[in-house]
Motif scaffolding. Structure first.
Motif, PDB file in Angstrom:
ATOM      1  N   HIS A  55       0.824  -1.217   0.000  1.00  0.00           N
ATOM      2  CA  HIS A  55       0.000   0.000   0.000  1.00  0.00           C
ATOM      3  C   HIS A  55       0.855   1.263   0.000  1.00  0.00           C
ATOM      4  O   HIS A  55       0.539   2.251  -0.665  1.00  0.00           O
ATOM      5  N   TYR A  56       1.973   1.224   0.717  1.00  0.00           N
ATOM      6  CA  TYR A  56       2.813   2.413   0.854  1.00  0.00           C
ATOM      7  C   TYR A  56       3.863   2.452  -0.255  1.00  0.00           C
ATOM      8  O   TYR A  56       4.914   1.809  -0.163  1.00  0.00           O
ATOM      9  N   THR A  61      -0.513   5.563  -3.414  1.00  0.00           N
ATOM     10  CA  THR A  61      -0.818   4.417  -2.567  1.00  0.00           C
ATOM     11  C   THR A  61      -1.215   3.225  -3.431  1.00  0.00           C
ATOM     12  O   THR A  61      -1.642   3.381  -4.587  1.00  0.00           O
ATOM     13  N   LEU A  63      -3.822   1.374  -3.058  1.00  0.00           N
ATOM     14  CA  LEU A  63      -5.248   1.423  -3.363  1.00  0.00           C
ATOM     15  C   LEU A  63      -5.545   2.421  -4.475  1.00  0.00           C
ATOM     16  O   LEU A  63      -6.442   2.199  -5.298  1.00  0.00           O
ATOM     17  N   THR A  82       0.817  -5.635   2.992  1.00  0.00           N
ATOM     18  CA  THR A  82       1.177  -4.313   3.466  1.00  0.00           C
ATOM     19  C   THR A  82       1.173  -4.240   4.988  1.00  0.00           C
ATOM     20  O   THR A  82       0.562  -5.073   5.648  1.00  0.00           O
ATOM     21  N   ALA A  84      -0.157  -1.703   6.393  1.00  0.00           N
ATOM     22  CA  ALA A  84      -1.365  -0.921   6.705  1.00  0.00           C
ATOM     23  C   ALA A  84      -2.461  -1.857   7.186  1.00  0.00           C
ATOM     24  O   ALA A  84      -3.063  -2.579   6.394  1.00  0.00           O
ATOM     25  N   THR A  88     -10.063   1.238   7.821  1.00  0.00           N
ATOM     26  CA  THR A  88     -10.436   2.028   6.644  1.00  0.00           C
ATOM     27  C   THR A  88      -9.735   1.520   5.395  1.00  0.00           C
ATOM     28  O   THR A  88     -10.365   1.344   4.340  1.00  0.00           O
ATOM     29  N   THR A  89      -8.443   1.257   5.494  1.00  0.00           N
ATOM     30  CA  THR A  89      -7.694   0.762   4.342  1.00  0.00           C
ATOM     31  C   THR A  89      -8.164  -0.619   3.933  1.00  0.00           C
ATOM     32  O   THR A  89      -8.305  -0.919   2.742  1.00  0.00           O
ATOM     33  N   LYS A  92     -11.488  -0.269   2.087  1.00  0.00           N
ATOM     34  CA  LYS A  92     -11.302   0.249   0.730  1.00  0.00           C
ATOM     35  C   LYS A  92     -10.752  -0.830  -0.187  1.00  0.00           C
ATOM     36  O   LYS A  92     -11.157  -0.929  -1.355  1.00  0.00           O
ATOM     37  N   TYR A 101      -5.940  -9.938   1.892  1.00  0.00           N
ATOM     38  CA  TYR A 101      -5.222  -8.833   2.528  1.00  0.00           C
ATOM     39  C   TYR A 101      -4.315  -9.432   3.589  1.00  0.00           C
ATOM     40  O   TYR A 101      -4.789 -10.003   4.571  1.00  0.00           O
TER      41      TYR A 101
END
Length: 230
Positions: A55-56, A61, A63, A82, A84, A88-89, A92, A101
């Motif tokens: 993600h970073y 990003t 996303l 990731t 993260a 919220t992430t 999304k 994930y």
């Protein structure tokens, strides 16, 4: 073979992830990228079935990259890998169609379970497509193929130790800015001190942690543990 694009801004981490992928039968890494722009270029060239996406990234990003891919009509599958871990992430990522994930740090066993379930999904979709979608049973098979069954004790762990607890402890140590004692690890994870100590001892013996001794004025030295990057 399932062709994989590994995306991570850290060259070393990308190499480690690529080696993990190469150990899973049926998968091969065909490209690596260290920015969103490089990743999008690789997807546009074609030949990528699955993106393992951090993600970073330095320019955008992960996303945001997925959103651009979907806007441009690229349906390439995505598994987020990731650090993260905020809700919220994660939400999304789900809404943009990420199939799995995986939160860093993770083990090879954890990644392999996601890749195996992804391969099962592709096989299930192919079988259903050959026969024609006929009802709820076939739909359930497609969605069920992505489930990963948690193992009570992963290979290589002593009896009674589980992979989720190992990952929890590794995560705490990975994020710590200094070595931690068993008591500190227990406090941060919610485990008992004896349980934390048992896992820490195994991880240190396996070469995943560095053990140091902190001497006080009196009594026995305190054992402190620090994360060792693979």
């Amino acid at each position: 073979m399932i062709d994989v694009l590994v995306v991570d801004d850290d060259f070393r981490v990308a190499e480690i992830n690529a080696k993990y992928v190469g150990k899973v039968p049926g998968f091969r890494v065909t490209a690596r990228a260290h920015s969103a722009a490089q990743a999008l270029t690789a997807v546009e060239r074609g030949g990528v079935d699955l993106v393992l996406l951090d993600h970073y990234l330095p320019d955008q990003t992960g996303l945001d990259l997925v959103h651009r891919m979907r806007e441009q009509g690229h349906g390439t599958d995505v598994i987020m890998i990731t650090a993260a871990g905020d809700v919220t992430t994660v939400q999304k990522a789900m809404r943009l169609g990420a199939l799995h994930y995986l939160v860093k740090p993770f083990t090879f066993v954890a990644l392999r379970s996601r890749l195996d379930s992804y391969a099962a999904l592709r096989r299930t979709v192919d079988r259903v497509a050959d026969r024609g979608l006929t009802g709820q049973e076939q739909v359930d098979r497609i969605f069920g193929a992505l489930r990963t069954a948690p193992a009570p004790s992963a290979p290589g762990l002593p009896s009674g130790q589980s992979e989720p607890t190992t990952d929890l402890i590794c995560g705490v140590l990975h994020r710590a800015d200094q070595p931690l004692s068993a008591h500190e690890v227990a406090t941060r994870t919610g485990l008992s001190r004896s349980t934390a100590q048992r896992y820490l001892r195994h991880l240190e013996q396996a070469g995943r942690l560095r053990l140091s001794l902190k001497y006080g004025d009196t009594g026995r030295p305190e054992h402190r543990y620090a994360w060792l990057a693979p």
